[in-house]
Design a protein around this motif. Structure first.
Motif, PDB file in Angstrom:
ATOM      1  N   GLY A   1      36.046   2.817  33.451  1.00 16.85           N
ATOM      2  CA  GLY A   1      36.836   4.041  33.480  1.00 16.85           C
ATOM      3  C   GLY A   1      37.123   4.577  32.088  1.00 16.85           C
ATOM      4  O   GLY A   1      37.312   5.780  31.891  1.00 16.85           O
ATOM      5  N   PHE A   2      37.138   3.677  31.115  1.00 15.74           N
ATOM      6  CA  PHE A   2      37.487   4.071  29.759  1.00 15.74           C
ATOM      7  C   PHE A   2      36.428   4.997  29.162  1.00 15.74           C
ATOM      8  O   PHE A   2      36.754   5.925  28.427  1.00 15.74           O
ATOM      9  N   LEU A   3      35.156   4.737  29.501  1.00 10.30           N
ATOM     10  CA  LEU A   3      34.071   5.516  28.892  1.00 10.30           C
ATOM     11  C   LEU A   3      34.220   7.018  29.123  1.00 10.30           C
ATOM     12  O   LEU A   3      34.258   7.779  28.152  1.00 10.30           O
ATOM     13  N   PRO A   4      34.339   7.478  30.381  1.00  8.02           N
ATOM     14  CA  PRO A   4      34.506   8.933  30.545  1.00  8.02           C
ATOM     15  C   PRO A   4      35.829   9.436  29.970  1.00  8.02           C
ATOM     16  O   PRO A   4      35.883  10.557  29.462  1.00  8.02           O
ATOM     17  N   ALA A   5      36.874   8.608  30.029  1.00  7.22           N
ATOM     18  CA  ALA A   5      38.176   9.048  29.511  1.00  7.22           C
ATOM     19  C   ALA A   5      38.085   9.285  28.001  1.00  7.22           C
ATOM     20  O   ALA A   5      38.604  10.260  27.468  1.00  7.22           O
ATOM     21  N   TRP A   6      37.389   8.391  27.343  1.00  8.05           N
ATOM     22  CA  TRP A   6      37.222   8.489  25.896  1.00  8.05           C
ATOM     23  C   TRP A   6      36.441   9.756  25.544  1.00  8.05           C
ATOM     24  O   TRP A   6      36.756  10.490  24.618  1.00  8.05           O
ATOM     25  N   ARG A   7      35.395  10.008  26.361  1.00  5.04           N
ATOM     26  CA  ARG A   7      34.615  11.211  26.117  1.00  5.04           C
ATOM     27  C   ARG A   7      35.478  12.459  26.302  1.00  5.04           C
ATOM     28  O   ARG A   7      35.372  13.419  25.534  1.00  5.04           O
ATOM     29  N   ALA A   8      36.338  12.444  27.303  1.00  6.73           N
ATOM     30  CA  ALA A   8      37.214  13.599  27.551  1.00  6.73           C
ATOM     31  C   ALA A   8      38.140  13.813  26.363  1.00  6.73           C
ATOM     32  O   ALA A   8      38.359  14.942  25.923  1.00  6.73           O
ATOM     33  N   ALA A   9      38.664  12.698  25.831  1.00  7.07           N
ATOM     34  CA  ALA A   9      39.629  12.810  24.743  1.00  7.07           C
ATOM     35  C   ALA A   9      38.972  13.372  23.489  1.00  7.07           C
ATOM     36  O   ALA A   9      39.636  13.955  22.641  1.00  7.07           O
ATOM     37  N   ARG A  10      37.656  13.186  23.379  1.00  4.66           N
ATOM     38  CA  ARG A  10      36.970  13.661  22.164  1.00  4.66           C
ATOM     39  C   ARG A  10      36.392  15.057  22.338  1.00  4.66           C
ATOM     40  O   ARG A  10      35.642  15.536  21.489  1.00  4.66           O
TER      41      ARG A  10
ATOM     42  N   GLN B   1      31.895  31.033  40.190  1.00  5.74           N
ATOM     43  CA  GLN B   1      30.998  31.016  39.046  1.00  5.74           C
ATOM     44  C   GLN B   1      31.199  29.756  38.226  1.00  5.74           C
ATOM     45  O   GLN B   1      32.267  29.176  38.213  1.00  5.74           O
ATOM     46  N   GLY B   2      30.139  29.344  37.550  1.00  4.17           N
ATOM     47  CA  GLY B   2      30.238  28.243  36.601  1.00  4.17           C
ATOM     48  C   GLY B   2      30.727  26.963  37.245  1.00  4.17           C
ATOM     49  O   GLY B   2      30.614  26.751  38.446  1.00  4.17           O
ATOM     50  N   SER B   3      31.303  26.076  36.451  1.00  4.29           N
ATOM     51  CA  SER B   3      31.735  24.798  36.977  1.00  4.29           C
ATOM     52  C   SER B   3      33.063  24.944  37.704  1.00  4.29           C
ATOM     53  O   SER B   3      33.493  24.047  38.411  1.00  4.29           O
ATOM     54  N   GLY B   4      33.732  26.059  37.513  1.00  2.00           N
ATOM     55  CA  GLY B   4      34.888  26.349  38.327  1.00  2.00           C
ATOM     56  C   GLY B   4      36.137  25.634  37.884  1.00  2.00           C
ATOM     57  O   GLY B   4      36.140  24.433  37.658  1.00  2.00           O
ATOM     58  N   ALA B   5      37.197  26.392  37.773  1.00  2.00           N
ATOM     59  CA  ALA B   5      38.468  25.795  37.364  1.00  2.00           C
ATOM     60  C   ALA B   5      39.197  25.277  38.577  1.00  2.00           C
ATOM     61  O   ALA B   5      40.219  24.622  38.466  1.00  2.00           O
ATOM     62  N   SER B   6      38.629  25.568  39.756  1.00  2.00           N
ATOM     63  CA  SER B   6      39.370  25.243  40.963  1.00  2.00           C
ATOM     64  C   SER B   6      39.029  23.857  41.490  1.00  2.00           C
ATOM     65  O   SER B   6      39.187  23.583  42.667  1.00  2.00           O
TER      66      SER B   6
ATOM     67  N   THR C   1      36.312  20.119  32.531  1.00  2.00           N
ATOM     68  CA  THR C   1      36.122  20.396  31.110  1.00  2.00           C
ATOM     69  C   THR C   1      37.025  21.539  30.621  1.00  2.00           C
ATOM     70  O   THR C   1      37.690  21.418  29.597  1.00  2.00           O
ATOM     71  N   ASP C   2      37.061  22.628  31.403  1.00  2.00           N
ATOM     72  CA  ASP C   2      37.865  23.795  30.978  1.00  2.00           C
ATOM     73  C   ASP C   2      39.324  23.421  30.840  1.00  2.00           C
ATOM     74  O   ASP C   2      39.978  23.689  29.835  1.00  2.00           O
ATOM     75  N   GLU C   3      39.802  22.748  31.903  1.00  2.00           N
ATOM     76  CA  GLU C   3      41.221  22.388  31.938  1.00  2.00           C
ATOM     77  C   GLU C   3      41.568  21.495  30.744  1.00  2.00           C
ATOM     78  O   GLU C   3      42.557  21.730  30.046  1.00  2.00           O
ATOM     79  N   ILE C   4      40.685  20.502  30.502  1.00  3.13           N
ATOM     80  CA  ILE C   4      40.948  19.579  29.402  1.00  3.13           C
ATOM     81  C   ILE C   4      40.904  20.324  28.073  1.00  3.13           C
ATOM     82  O   ILE C   4      41.735  20.115  27.194  1.00  3.13           O
ATOM     83  N   GLY C   5      39.928  21.241  27.976  1.00  2.00           N
ATOM     84  CA  GLY C   5      39.821  22.043  26.759  1.00  2.00           C
ATOM     85  C   GLY C   5      41.110  22.806  26.498  1.00  2.00           C
ATOM     86  O   GLY C   5      41.646  22.827  25.375  1.00  2.00           O
ATOM     87  N   VAL C   6      41.651  23.440  27.558  1.00  2.00           N
ATOM     88  CA  VAL C   6      42.898  24.208  27.413  1.00  2.00           C
ATOM     89  C   VAL C   6      44.024  23.287  26.969  1.00  2.00           C
ATOM     90  O   VAL C   6      44.791  23.593  26.042  1.00  2.00           O
ATOM     91  N   ARG C   7      44.118  22.121  27.626  1.00  2.00           N
ATOM     92  CA  ARG C   7      45.184  21.175  27.279  1.00  2.00           C
ATOM     93  C   ARG C   7      45.127  20.788  25.813  1.00  2.00           C
ATOM     94  O   ARG C   7      46.147  20.760  25.124  1.00  2.00           O
TER      95      ARG C   7
ATOM     96  N   ALA D   1      33.385  10.311  35.513  1.00  2.00           N
ATOM     97  CA  ALA D   1      32.552  11.164  34.667  1.00  2.00           C
ATOM     98  C   ALA D   1      32.380  12.527  35.316  1.00  2.00           C
ATOM     99  O   ALA D   1      32.443  13.567  34.655  1.00  2.00           O
ATOM    100  N   TYR D   2      32.204  12.494  36.631  1.00  2.00           N
ATOM    101  CA  TYR D   2      32.038  13.739  37.358  1.00  2.00           C
ATOM    102  C   TYR D   2      33.307  14.587  37.275  1.00  2.00           C
ATOM    103  O   TYR D   2      33.268  15.797  37.056  1.00  2.00           O
ATOM    104  N   SER D   3      34.450  13.907  37.426  1.00  2.00           N
ATOM    105  CA  SER D   3      35.697  14.664  37.419  1.00  2.00           C
ATOM    106  C   SER D   3      35.950  15.225  36.017  1.00  2.00           C
ATOM    107  O   SER D   3      36.447  16.338  35.873  1.00  2.00           O
ATOM    108  N   VAL D   4      35.579  14.477  34.961  1.00  2.00           N
ATOM    109  CA  VAL D   4      35.728  14.997  33.600  1.00  2.00           C
ATOM    110  C   VAL D   4      34.857  16.237  33.427  1.00  2.00           C
ATOM    111  O   VAL D   4      35.288  17.257  32.877  1.00  2.00           O
ATOM    112  N   ALA D   5      33.629  16.160  33.954  1.00  2.00           N
ATOM    113  CA  ALA D   5      32.722  17.304  33.818  1.00  2.00           C
ATOM    114  C   ALA D   5      33.292  18.528  34.515  1.00  2.00           C
ATOM    115  O   ALA D   5      33.227  19.652  34.000  1.00  2.00           O
ATOM    116  N   ARG D   6      33.895  18.306  35.699  1.00  2.00           N
ATOM    117  CA  ARG D   6      34.440  19.453  36.431  1.00  2.00           C
ATOM    118  C   ARG D   6      35.687  20.006  35.768  1.00  2.00           C
ATOM    119  O   ARG D   6      36.027  21.172  35.952  1.00  2.00           O
TER     120      ARG D   6
END
Lengths: 914, 114
Positions: A895-904, A514-519, A819-825, A812-817
């Motif tokens: 590479g910085f652009l998606p990383a920055w988005r992840a950090a925010r 389901q969803g974007s998947g944590a796996s 998202t949950d993990e980064i959110g938890v972190r 960017a794709y990997s950040v999108a996938r």
């Protein structure tokens, strides 16, 4: 061939599908009614009869379907079905489609453009009958009669008319031999009518033997072409054939031009015909306007005929080889004949030395299928290299598109799983995905063709040293075929992996997920990352290459040429075309110079046969007492005929002795100024001043006194080693001088109108062909190098851009996938910096791996380009370092652009979403 | 060699349906209904060709180029599609008859008592 006819009927049926169905329906309806009628006849009621008939008939829909199926062409049906489906899918995501099509179009367009050039310069044949059977004697384009190839074997390329005639009459290897003047001759209609100060344009004329056109197998567009009867009596055949282009320009396509007369260099010629369009002569990159029989040589050049002179080598000889001859046989026979003729000519005077000389000389047969390849020789290696570069750019573009498709395939996993679950075959799915790729590539190919069409004119500048190069770029079958091939290969290159991946989807687990998947898979090496690493590696390779060419051009520009071109205006004139007799020349030169030097801005002025970097050359052999030649080349020198102030005007320093002076006239002691290379070669460390030498062609006396030594200068190309050079006073070597040099302290180009007016004022019999500055003339020789380096830089940056987009996409794709993990972190207290670094690290890992593979690849590829480099090695560390740093910087930014988005990321939003 | 009417399968020996159709058309152009009628009557109602087999078979023969079709008027002045044997079809029929004869002969040998 039954299957072929059958396939044909099936394909034809595709267009009549509706018709086939309605025919079948009507036919079955008829059948039913006939049955019902039969039933009625056996006594049933109307109702009953119909019902029984229907029952009896079975399932009409099924019968109809089965009947239609007989016509079906499964493969094509599927392709059509897939294409329709693909079009719908692509139309649903227009941004994706546009991005992919544009990327591919740039890649395919660049490839088509370069291939068009290669096609025009290297592959295209002359538009004549069976061009593969045509051969030219000798390859060299140089003005010498003999040249040595890389193995030191001597060949001849230029022939006297008597020698040509003997070869033609005795050849067994060729069905026929024709000859033509080795150069184009300026033919003026009426130089006397020239407007003061204006230029007059000349028709480019070629002298050809009467069998020239029949040998080539050409036809006429109007009238007739030349034949051997037009070339019998010297001076007796004033006829001319126009090229199609000249006929259009000069006569506005008037068919009545045939039969009219055309006055050229003072002789009236009857226009007998117009050659077919498309045949502009036999040299790639230059055109012939008119063809005139060899017999008219004396009239056209307004000099005594050299048709009986065995000493004047001025003809190129071409032949059509006999069908049963191999090239080796033809070559051996022709060389044998050539030796026989030379021995016959030498008669009883054959000394062992002459004999050896003759036996050492060969006739080399060179394919003439493409005509003379002036351009072919000068730009093949650059063109082939560019082809490789654009190929690599296309590869990077493919990787990008492949990456996009992979990402999309993941997004489409649900759709694919559903289709698999509903019973769609995996092979069928693969076919469907590939059809989509093919669709994208085809769109890219079409747009790419448009890009190539548009950039073709621009690309012409690359191979020409002049802006007006008459080379026709055509989008012929070969170019279109190439584009189609590239498109198909492209589609497979970027489409196969994602399609394969998609078709292997495990639909059960995928549907359950389901969803974007944590796996999201971590740690495992994915195909997408591999693609990015190779993109980085290839773009680094291209960047390093571009850097090498850039630095190479810088080195070339920094190279000392030995003279001062700034402030010199050059005027091309044609005293011969003006119809001046030799006796008038010296007077005219003096008068023109006097007039020019009277202009206040002019510091000095001179005439010369040619100027440095004009591309013209004049070679001869020298003889010096006490100097034993090691080889014929050992005596080879270059010479020029000049008026007194030439060295000063061009800015060539005089190191020793005196320059040429006005007193050095006919009857005075013969003098010359030589350059350092000449002095060093013949006299070593001794001073050359006061020494004497002789040159070929004049009387054999070695009585030319060296009065001065000039500095070595570059004469043709800044890459050249200094050539042995001699300046002769024109008064002692009277000739038609084609160049006037004028030096000023101010702006040389601005002086042109005044100079033109002054020359026209002195004599209207001196046609001015054009003016340019000496600086421009020198720069022109670097034009090609500079454009080449600009183009590789442009392509290198395009590659870097594409690779950066690829890297950005993957991260960017990997950040999108994740998202949950980064959110938890973040929720658990990870800082912005930690998150930023976590993502950026992934990107940098890919970049460094790319660099790791890219540098060795660049060094290996660099070995291929070393002949095109100047003043540096392919392993130049500065270039490699700069390229690597710039690549890393750009990639790090991507590479910085998606990383920055992840950090925010807002952890609340991120976790809510899942 | 019974026939199950309306069945999708072709219960004839493989290939015999095509042969029967081609042979029937040797007599001249006929429409589909006429062909079925003719075969039924000629075989004393033993061979009954279902429409579900007849029309697909006719299409197949067209694709193969053994027969051609054109619209014309039937006996009772109705529009009907008539099928006609082509030269290629005639040759094909010869081949099929030949191999059919061979098979029949072979079967007869096997069935012969003793």
């Amino acid at each position: 061939m039954d299957w072929l006819a059958e396939s044909f009927r099936r394909i034809a049926a595709l267009w009549r599908r509706d018709r086939i169905s309605s025919d079948l329906e009507e036919e079955m309806q008829f059948h039913l009614e006939m049955k019902a009628q039969e039933n009625r006849a056996s006594g049933m009621s109307d109702e009953e009869a119909k019902r029984a008939a229907r029952l009896d008939f079975g399932n009409p829909t099924l019968a109809l379907e089965d009947s239609r199926a007989a016509w079906r062409f499964t493969l094509i049906d599927r392709v059509i079905q897939d294409t329709r489906y693909g079009v719908r899918t692509l139309a649903r995501s227009p941004v994706f489609t546009a991005a992919v099509v544009l990327t591919l179009a740039l890649g395919i367009g660049a490839n088509t453009t370069i291939f068009t050039l290669i096609d025009a310069v290297m592959l295209r044949s002359l538009p004549v009958k069976e061009p593969q059977d045509l051969y030219v004697f000798g390859a060299s384009l140089s003005s010498g009669t003999m040249y040595a190839d890389e193995y030191g074997e001597r060949h001849t390329s230029l022939y006297s008319y008597p020698l040509y005639r003997d070869l033609r009459d005795h050849t067994e290897a060729f069905s026929d031999l024709a000859a033509m003047s080795s150069y184009e001759i300026n033919a003026y209609e009426s130089p006397g009518d020239m407007a003061p100060g204006g230029s007059t344009s000349a028709a480019e004329a070629r002298l050809v033997t009467g069998n020239f056109f029949s040998l080539l197998g050409l036809g006429a567009a109007h009238g007739r072409l030349l034949n051997p009867r037009d070339d019998e009596t010297p001076g007796g055949h004033p006829v001319v054939v126009l090229s199609h282009g000249y006929w259009v320009r000069r006569f506005g396509e008037d068919p009545a031009a045939v039969g009219r007369t055309l006055r050229l260099n003072g002789t009236e010629y009857v226009i007998v015909g117009v050659a077919r369009a498309g045949f502009d002569g036999v040299t790639a990159g230059s055109v012939t306007d008119v063809w005139i029989p060899m017999a008219m040589q004396s009239q056209l050049i307004r000099e005594p005929s050299s048709l009986d002179d065995r000493g004047v080598m001025w003809l190129r000889t071409i032949g059509r080889v006999n069908a049963e001859m191999t090239l080796e046989q033809a070559q051996a026979r022709t060389t044998q004949l050539f030796h026989d003729l030379l021995f016959e000519e030498a008669g009883s005077e054959v000394t062992p030395e002459i004999e050896e000389n003759i036996l050492q000389t060969n006739v080399e047969l060179v394919s003439f299928a493409g005509g003379f390849g002036g351009l072919r020789q000068s730009s093949s290696s650059q063109l082939l290299l560019l082809m490789a570069v654009v190929g690599l750019v296309l590869l990077i573009a493919c990787a990008n598109v492949g990456n996009l498709l992979l990402a999309r395939a993941s997004a489409r996993q649900k759709e694919i799983s559903l289709r698999l679950a509903l019973g769609s075959g995996r092979a069928r799915l693969l076919q469907q995905m590939l059809t989509e790729s093919m669709l994208l590539a085809s769109l890219g190919g079409v747009v790419g063709l448009l890009i190539a069409r548009w950039s073709a004119d621009f690309s012409l500048m690359l191979i020409s040293s002049r802006p007006d190069i008459p080379l026709e770029l055509r989008f012929d079958a070969r170019v279109l075929g190439f584009t189609v091939l590239v498109t198909v290969v492209t589609a497979i290159a970027f489409g196969l992996a994602p399609a394969w991946r998609a078709a292997r989807v495990d639909f059960i687990s995928s549907l359950r997920e389901q969803g974007s998947g944590a796996s999201a898979r971590r740690g495992r090496w994915s195909l997408r990352e591999t693609l990015v690493v190779s993109q980085v590696a290839v773009s680094l390779l291209l960047l390093i290459g571009a850097g090498l060419f850039l630095r190479s051009v810088q080195n070339l520009r920094a190279e000392e040429i030995g003279f001062t071109p700034e402030g010199v205006l050059l005027v091309d004139v044609d005293p011969q075309g003006g119809g001046l007799a030799e006796e008038q020349l010296l007077g005219l030169y003096a008068e023109v110079l006097e007039r020019l030097e009277a202009i206040p801005e002019v510091k000095s002025a001179s005439f010369s046969y040619y100027t440095p970097f004009s591309g013209i050359g004049w070679r001869t052999g020298a003889s010096v007492d006490g100097h034993e030649p090691q080889s014929p080349d050992d005596l080879m020198i270059r010479m020029n005929a000049v008026t007194a102030d030439h060295l000063e005007t061009v800015g060539i320093p005089l190191l020793e002795g005196r320059p040429i002076r006005p007193e050095d006239i006919e009857g005075a002691p013969r003098v010359a100024v030589v350059n350092q290379a000449f002095a060093r070669h013949f006299f070593g460390s001794e001073s050359a001043i006061g020494k004497r030498f002789g040159i070929d062609g004049s009387d054999s006396a070695r009585d030319i006194l060296i009065v001065g030594v000039a500095a070595d200068i570059k004469y043709y190309d800044v890459r050249d080693e200094p050539l042995r050079f001699v300046y002769f006073p024109v008064a002692q070597l009277v000739d038609y001088l084609g160049s006037i040099e004028v030096r000023t302290d101010g702006d040389a180009a601005a002086l042109a109108p005044v100079v033109r007016a002054a020359i026209a004022d002195v004599s209207r019999q001196l046609p001015i062909l054009g003016t340019r500055t000496l600086t421009a003339q020198v720069e022109r020789t670097l034009h090609q190098d500079r454009l080449f380096s600009r183009l590789t830089s442009l392509l290198g940056m395009l590659a870097l851009l594409l690779a950066s987009i690829g890297l950005y996409g993957v991260l960017a794709y990997s950040v999108a996938r994740r998202t949950d993990e980064i959110g938890v972190r973040i929720a658990l207290g990870a800082g912005k910096r930690q998150v930023l670094w976590m993502i950026l690290k992934d990107g940098l890992r890919l970049v460094f791996l790319g660099v790791f593979f890219g540098i060795p690849a660049a060094i290996a590829a660099g070995q291929l380009t070393s002949s095109l480099l100047y003043g540096l090695e392919p392993t130049d560390p500065v270039t490699i370092l700069v390229a690597t740093l710039s690549l890393t910087a750009v990639a790090a930014f991507a590479g910085f652009l998606p990383a920055w988005r992840a950090a925010r990321l807002d952890p609340v939003v991120a976790l809510h979403r899942s | 060699m019974g026939v199950i009417r309306g069945s999708k399968q072709n219960e004839f020996l493989p290939g015999t349906l095509d042969m029967l159709l081609l042979r029937t058309l040797m007599r001249g152009p006929m429409h589909g209904y006429g062909i079925a009628q003719f075969i039924r009557q000629r075989s004393d109602d033993v061979l009954q060709i279902g429409e579900g087999s007849l029309y697909p078979a006719l299409q197949r023969l067209q694709v193969k180029g053994y027969i051609s079709a054109e619209w014309g008027l039937s006996e009772n002045k109705r529009r009907a599609r008539f099928y006609r044997l082509t030269r290629k079809g005639e040759k094909q029929l010869e081949l099929e008859v030949e191999s059919f004869d061979r098979v029949m002969e072979a079967i007869a040998h096997v069935m012969l008592p003793g």
